[in-house]
Enzyme design. Structure first.
Site, PDB file in Angstrom:
ATOM      1  CD  GLU A 145      -2.007   2.330  -3.679  1.00  0.00           C
ATOM      2  OE1 GLU A 145      -3.041   2.951  -3.919  1.00  0.00           O
ATOM      3  OE2 GLU A 145      -1.372   2.473  -2.614  1.00  0.00           O
ATOM      4  CG  ASP A 159      -1.940   1.063   1.237  1.00  0.00           C
ATOM      5  OD1 ASP A 159      -2.750   1.054   0.294  1.00  0.00           O
ATOM      6  OD2 ASP A 159      -1.963   1.901   2.160  1.00  0.00           O
TER       7      ASP A 159
HETATM    8  C1  NOJ Z   1      -4.470   2.849  -1.055  1.00  0.00           C
HETATM    9  C2  NOJ Z   1      -5.576   1.895  -0.791  1.00  0.00           C
HETATM   10  O1  NOJ Z   1      -5.840   1.140  -1.939  1.00  0.00           O
HETATM   11  C3  NOJ Z   1      -6.754   2.728  -0.357  1.00  0.00           C
HETATM   12  O2  NOJ Z   1      -7.935   1.983  -0.294  1.00  0.00           O
HETATM   13  C4  NOJ Z   1      -6.413   3.358   0.975  1.00  0.00           C
HETATM   14  O3  NOJ Z   1      -7.453   4.219   1.346  1.00  0.00           O
HETATM   15  C5  NOJ Z   1      -5.121   4.145   0.892  1.00  0.00           C
HETATM   16  N1  NOJ Z   1      -4.094   3.475   0.173  1.00  0.00           N
HETATM   17  C6  NOJ Z   1      -4.594   4.459   2.269  1.00  0.00           C
HETATM   18  O4  NOJ Z   1      -4.127   3.286   2.883  1.00  0.00           O
END
Ligand code: NOJ
Length: 549
Positions: free
Chosen positions: A272, A213
């Site tokens: 991500e 993340d």
């Molecule tokens: C990316 C995640 O996919 C999302 O759902 C989340 O709100 C943010 N990062 C913060 O962790």
């Protein structure tokens, strides 16, 4: 496991896998509390095996107050009671492996929950714990202004002021997302050690990898300077934000890669990383860093043949020898069937987009429900909205719940088999109109989106040309994309325009995005004339005379 490590032709599995994203809370509810859970995922593994996916990525199921759908983690080494218990995670990993499906879990390193014991201790005044976060005095005469001008992703400033034990206002802490998600200080060695421990914890339990993340976050410019003004935009028009995509964030990924490499079984790291350019994104997949990094530049490209071709070319060029990681949707963005257009047109384009995406060289992620053609739910009742964006934007943005509505499985009444009979109401209501989109409704329909996905994944497995390898563009009319794969005997043709286009001669459809995708021109026009490809549709083709099946 059906396959371990390398594919039969010696490609690592993750270079061209199809990875299915399971948003656990909305996938399947086994215990009847209206929330999806790990047992629900386990019970639906036969569905995933039949669909033909190579791996699943599970959104966070760790102990969490759920201020941000589980991305506010209070204990990353335990399962939240909402989702089950640790034994359910073990059972799911084992059962998935038995049917040849790998399991990737989420790891959330940029922030913890405000309920995490470290942060609770920090709030209680423990200096050593405060250093693991970013606490700062405020600006202004009485510290009443945030320490800098950084905005929070979910609205408002990225700082929250604490209250001292005596009730007076105290320091501020940084939260790039919700106030319940304080940012960790990655300059602190204890933070590094803790995340290596968490990685080992799950690797030892048998997971096949991690989706990281906010993989471009974690490292902030020392001193936390203000975001520079407009004038500081670079030649591409991007800001160099002081909290994202810093060069030294790559050191963390190298540290993690070195750990993952000590495990057998080809475990992976997928980032991500919302990098400002494809060039910057490619840095995340250097050989000693992450195996994959989501290509959000592709996801954000509209349904436009020229733009799609440009982003595909640029993605492949910048990825170099790394694998490209294609993604059309996830739990943070509007459903692709609604993003590409409205109603039937959106779905028609999304189906063609699936043919395009799954024909590209590299790995592809499929978000749960896209195989059913689910649209965004834009009319959820306000009282059901749970995304922190709704509150943090003072009810001006509804947030991401519309793409997180539970999966319709079967039956005539909401929530369509998501929960067992007599269960509590599902956490988000499932609209009546999802009935005809349920797995049951689509299973025996040869023209359904589910049947299309099943066939796509079956063919992708059967034809080694798809997946990893090369792509060769063929001449095509404006707004149309045609390329061949591998030996050139198979490929895809996509028409993003609103008029039929003629395909080059000799392309025979293997699979069509919609039943009316191709028509044969009148015999009067000559036997060899190419097929006509209908608007907003696509085919997987084989060259005539080639027995690709
Ligand atoms: C990316 C995640 O996919 C999302 O759902 C989340 O709100 C943010 N990062 C913060 O962790």
């Amino acid at each position: 496991m059906a396959q371990v490590g390398l594919n039969t032709d010696n490609r690592p599995w993750w270079r061209d896998a199809v990875i299915y994203q399971v948003y656990v809370r909305s996938f399947a509810d086994a215990n009847g509390d209206g929330e999806g859970d790990l047992r629900g995922v386990r019970e639906r593994l036969p569905y995933l095996a039949e669909l033909g996916v190579d791996a699943i990525w599970l959104n966070p199921f760790y102990r969490s107050p759920m201020a941000d759908g589980g991305y506010d983690v209070a204990d990353p080494c335990d399962v939240d009671p909402m989702f089950g218990e640790l034994a359910d995670a073990d059972a799911l990993i084992a059962a998935a492996h038995e049917v040849g499906i790998r399991v990737i879990v989420d790891i959330v390193p940029n922030h913890s929950s405000d309920q995490h014991p470290w942060f609770q201790a920090a709030l209680a005044g423990d200096e050593a714990m405060r250093e693991r976060y970013h606490f700062k005095p405020g600006k202004g005469e009485n510290g009443e202004l945030p320490p800098n001008n950084w905005p929070a992703t979910f609205g408002g400033p990225a700082w929250h002021r604490t209250t001292n034990a005596d009730g007076t206002p105290g320091d501020w802490y940084l939260h790039l997302f919700a106030p319940e998600q304080p940012d960790l200080n990655w300059e602190h060695p204890a933070v590094h050690a803790e995340y290596l421990r968490i990685l080992r914890f799950w690797l030892d339990r048998g997971v096949d990898g991690f989706r990281i993340d906010v993989a471009h976050g974690m490292v902030k410019v020392p001193g936390l300077p203000d975001v520079p003004p407009e004038a500081a935009r670079d030649t591409h028009g991007y800001y160099q934000l002081p909290y994202y995509d810093q060069d030294t964030v790559h050191d963390i990924h190298r540290e993690w890669r070195a750990l993952v490499n000590t495990y057998d079984g080809d475990r992976i790291l997928c980032g991500e990383a919302w990098a400002p350019s494809l060039e910057r994104l490619a840095l995340y997949t250097r050989p000693d860093e992450l195996h994959q990094a989501f290509n959000f530049h592709y996801l954000m490209t509209p349904w436009d043949g020229l733009k799609l071709r440009q982003v595909i070319d640029a993605s492949l060029t910048t990825a170099g020898s790394a694998t490209a990681t294609w993604v059309l949707a996830n739990h943070d963005v509007t459903r692709v069937a609604s993003r590409y257009g409205e109603g039937e047109q959106g779905l028609r384009r999304a189906r063609a987009g699936a043919l395009l995406t799954l024909a590209l060289p590299g790995v592809a992620y499929v978000y749960q429900g896209d195989e059913l053609g689910l649209p965004e739910v834009t009319d959820l009742p306000e009282e059901s909205l749970q995304d922190p964006i709704w509150e943090n934007s003072q009810h001006t943005q509804r947030g991401r719940d519309g793409c997180r509505v539970p999966i319709p499985w079967s039956g005539a009444e909401p929530p369509f088999g998501f929960s067992p009979e007599g269960a509590q109401a599902s956490w988000l209501p499932v609209p009546e109109r999802f009935k005809r989109l349920s797995v049951e409704a689509q299973t025996d329909d040869p023209d359904s989106t589910l049947t299309l996905y099943r066939e796509l994944l079956r063919l992708r497995r059967a034809l080694p040309q798809f997946g990893d390898g090369t792509l060769t563009w063929l001449p095509s009319e404006p707004g149309t994309l045609i390329f061949s794969r591998g030996d050139g005997k198979v490929g895809v043709a996509v028409n993003t325009t609103d008029a039929p286009v003629r395909l080059p001669e000799g392309l025979e459809p293997l699979l069509t995005s919609v039943p009316d995708a191709v028509t044969r021109p009148d015999a009067a026009e000559g036997e060899d004339a190419g097929l006509l490809l209908a608007p907003d549709s696509a085919i997987w083709w084989r060259g005539s005379g080639v027995d690709a099946r």
